[in-house]
Design an enzyme around this catalytic site. Sequence first.
Site, PDB file in Angstrom:
ATOM      1  CE  LYS A 174      -4.427  -1.453   1.794  1.00  0.00           C
ATOM      2  NZ  LYS A 174      -5.434  -1.344   2.836  1.00  0.00           N
TER       3      LYS A 174
ATOM      4  CE  LYS B 223      -5.781  -7.920  -2.409  1.00  0.00           C
ATOM      5  NZ  LYS B 223      -5.531  -7.503  -1.023  1.00  0.00           N
TER       6      LYS B 223
ATOM      7  CE  LYS C  33     -13.507  -2.949  -0.072  1.00  0.00           C
ATOM      8  NZ  LYS C  33     -13.136  -2.790   1.334  1.00  0.00           N
TER       9      LYS C  33
HETATM   10  P1  TYM Z   1     -10.818  -5.456   3.384  1.00  0.00           P
HETATM   11  O1  TYM Z   1     -11.825  -4.392   3.617  1.00  0.00           O
HETATM   12  O2  TYM Z   1      -9.686  -5.171   2.472  1.00  0.00           O
HETATM   13  O3  TYM Z   1     -11.513  -6.763   2.844  1.00  0.00           O
HETATM   14  C1  TYM Z   1     -12.621  -7.335   3.523  1.00  0.00           C
HETATM   15  C2  TYM Z   1     -12.549  -8.845   3.458  1.00  0.00           C
HETATM   16  O4  TYM Z   1     -12.522  -9.275   2.091  1.00  0.00           O
HETATM   17  C3  TYM Z   1     -11.422 -10.139   1.891  1.00  0.00           C
HETATM   18  N1  TYM Z   1     -10.915  -9.925   0.522  1.00  0.00           N
HETATM   19  C4  TYM Z   1     -10.767 -10.894  -0.385  1.00  0.00           C
HETATM   20  N2  TYM Z   1     -11.013 -12.224  -0.338  1.00  0.00           N
HETATM   21  C5  TYM Z   1     -10.780 -12.943  -1.464  1.00  0.00           C
HETATM   22  N3  TYM Z   1     -10.312 -12.400  -2.620  1.00  0.00           N
HETATM   23  C6  TYM Z   1     -10.050 -11.079  -2.712  1.00  0.00           C
HETATM   24  N4  TYM Z   1      -9.607 -10.551  -3.848  1.00  0.00           N
HETATM   25  C7  TYM Z   1     -10.277 -10.265  -1.558  1.00  0.00           C
HETATM   26  N5  TYM Z   1     -10.133  -8.934  -1.309  1.00  0.00           N
HETATM   27  C8  TYM Z   1     -10.519  -8.751  -0.030  1.00  0.00           C
HETATM   28  C9  TYM Z   1     -10.389  -9.735   2.923  1.00  0.00           C
HETATM   29  O5  TYM Z   1      -9.480 -10.763   3.189  1.00  0.00           O
HETATM   30  C10 TYM Z   1     -11.280  -9.412   4.115  1.00  0.00           C
HETATM   31  O6  TYM Z   1     -11.585 -10.582   4.819  1.00  0.00           O
HETATM   32  N6  TYM Z   1      -7.899  -5.416   7.412  1.00  0.00           N
HETATM   33  C11 TYM Z   1      -9.164  -5.881   6.921  1.00  0.00           C
HETATM   34  C12 TYM Z   1     -10.358  -5.386   7.704  1.00  0.00           C
HETATM   35  C13 TYM Z   1     -10.281  -5.618   9.177  1.00  0.00           C
HETATM   36  C14 TYM Z   1     -10.471  -6.863   9.822  1.00  0.00           C
HETATM   37  C15 TYM Z   1     -10.334  -6.580  11.220  1.00  0.00           C
HETATM   38  C16 TYM Z   1     -10.718  -8.147   9.384  1.00  0.00           C
HETATM   39  C17 TYM Z   1     -10.059  -4.687  10.127  1.00  0.00           C
HETATM   40  N7  TYM Z   1     -10.096  -5.258  11.362  1.00  0.00           N
HETATM   41  C18 TYM Z   1     -10.460  -7.594  12.175  1.00  0.00           C
HETATM   42  C19 TYM Z   1     -10.838  -9.160  10.334  1.00  0.00           C
HETATM   43  C20 TYM Z   1     -10.700  -8.889  11.707  1.00  0.00           C
HETATM   44  C21 TYM Z   1      -9.317  -5.400   5.487  1.00  0.00           C
HETATM   45  O7  TYM Z   1      -8.701  -4.460   5.057  1.00  0.00           O
HETATM   46  O8  TYM Z   1     -10.258  -6.014   4.781  1.00  0.00           O
END
Ligand code: TYM
Length: 353
Positions: free
Chosen positions: A131, A215, A218
């Site tokens: 990032k 990957k 967003k």
């Molecule tokens: P975020 O918002 O990037 O993504 C949310 C969830 O979607 C999953 N994900 C994917 N899974 C499969 N293929 C993909 N291309 C893909 N892109 C995203 C992510 O693995 C995630 O599960 N840091 C986390 C948010 C967070 C969190 C937490 C998660 C904050 N605190 C505590 C679990 C527990 C994040 O940025 O997710």
Amino acid sequence: MSDAKAATNAHLAPYQARGLKGRIFSGVQPTGNLHLGNYLGAIRNFVALQDSYECIYCVVDLHAITVWQDPAELAKQTREIAAAYLAAGVDGSKHIVFNQSSVPAHAQLAWVFNCVARLGWLNRMTQFKEKAGKDRENVSTGLYAYPNLMAADILAYKATHVPVGEDQKQHLELTRDIAIKFNNDFGVPDFFPITEPLIFGEATRVMSLRDGTKKMSKSDPSDYSRIVLTDDADAIAQKIRKAKTDPLPMPDTVADAEKRPEADNLLGIYAALSDSSKEDIVSAFAGQQFSAFKSALTDLAVAKLGPMGAEMQRLMADPGHVDAVMRDGAARAHALAQPILDEVYRTVGFLRP
Ligand code: TYM
């Protein structure tokens, strides 16, 4: 049995007594339109776990501001993620749905963890490196400390299990390291559980539709790289039609598919959406042209995602219900987290005169 395993098991006993496997925490950032990766890697699994765990599903707005967010957009997207949880089938009356900034314990515990986690641990985080890119001097310090806040999210509730996509695995390992170090440093061996990641399904890492080695995300500048949950049938059809493939017919075996990233990705998506295995989908389409497979995938995606997108739009048109669910969720989340935070503060030695 290792100490870490024994500690996890000790935390499970009260849940097992209630016929549950444990307590789930997970979150999604309100930073852009939710895409198929978020759905298949995470949100779909949130729904599947509701019957056997006590679940807390959060919209992580504190995490979102680690990179610049337009305030009005942030508020709108926070609501939209909560609406997506509900539209996908999360039961907001039985489980907890809320936004992170409504419960102060997340930020408060994160500060304590900023003082537990070591610089060297954060330096190894690959997501920060990706990032921050070449502009490292200019990113927020919040982006650097991001994984500590994530550990706080989970451990503020002593959650035992965390469903996520594969890209979050390293952050969850850090959460375990923080829990172990806190427990050791303060001589409270069973205080925080050693959280287990739950990474399952045929699409734990959904790739871009334009490049099978990247990957789905967003932040990809190309709208054609991802299907978003509010896409209508025409948009879904167009994106799948334009999805990159190779010139060969469909693969014959899973091993063959795995050598062809774009084919492998589309097969994984098909398997996940149809609740079947990649083996079954490979044998159903072996040797066929991609065009036939793509048209079957379009029908499947429209059938699975269409009703959810429509329900999201319905909820967003009259947000009173979503807001009420989040308000109630925040109150219940606060009631769970506050006694844990109080105990952390006492353990650390913060005076309450
Ligand atoms: P975020 O918002 O990037 O993504 C949310 C969830 O979607 C999953 N994900 C994917 N899974 C499969 N293929 C993909 N291309 C893909 N892109 C995203 C992510 O693995 C995630 O599960 N840091 C986390 C948010 C967070 C969190 C937490 C998660 C904050 N605190 C505590 C679990 C527990 C994040 O940025 O997710």
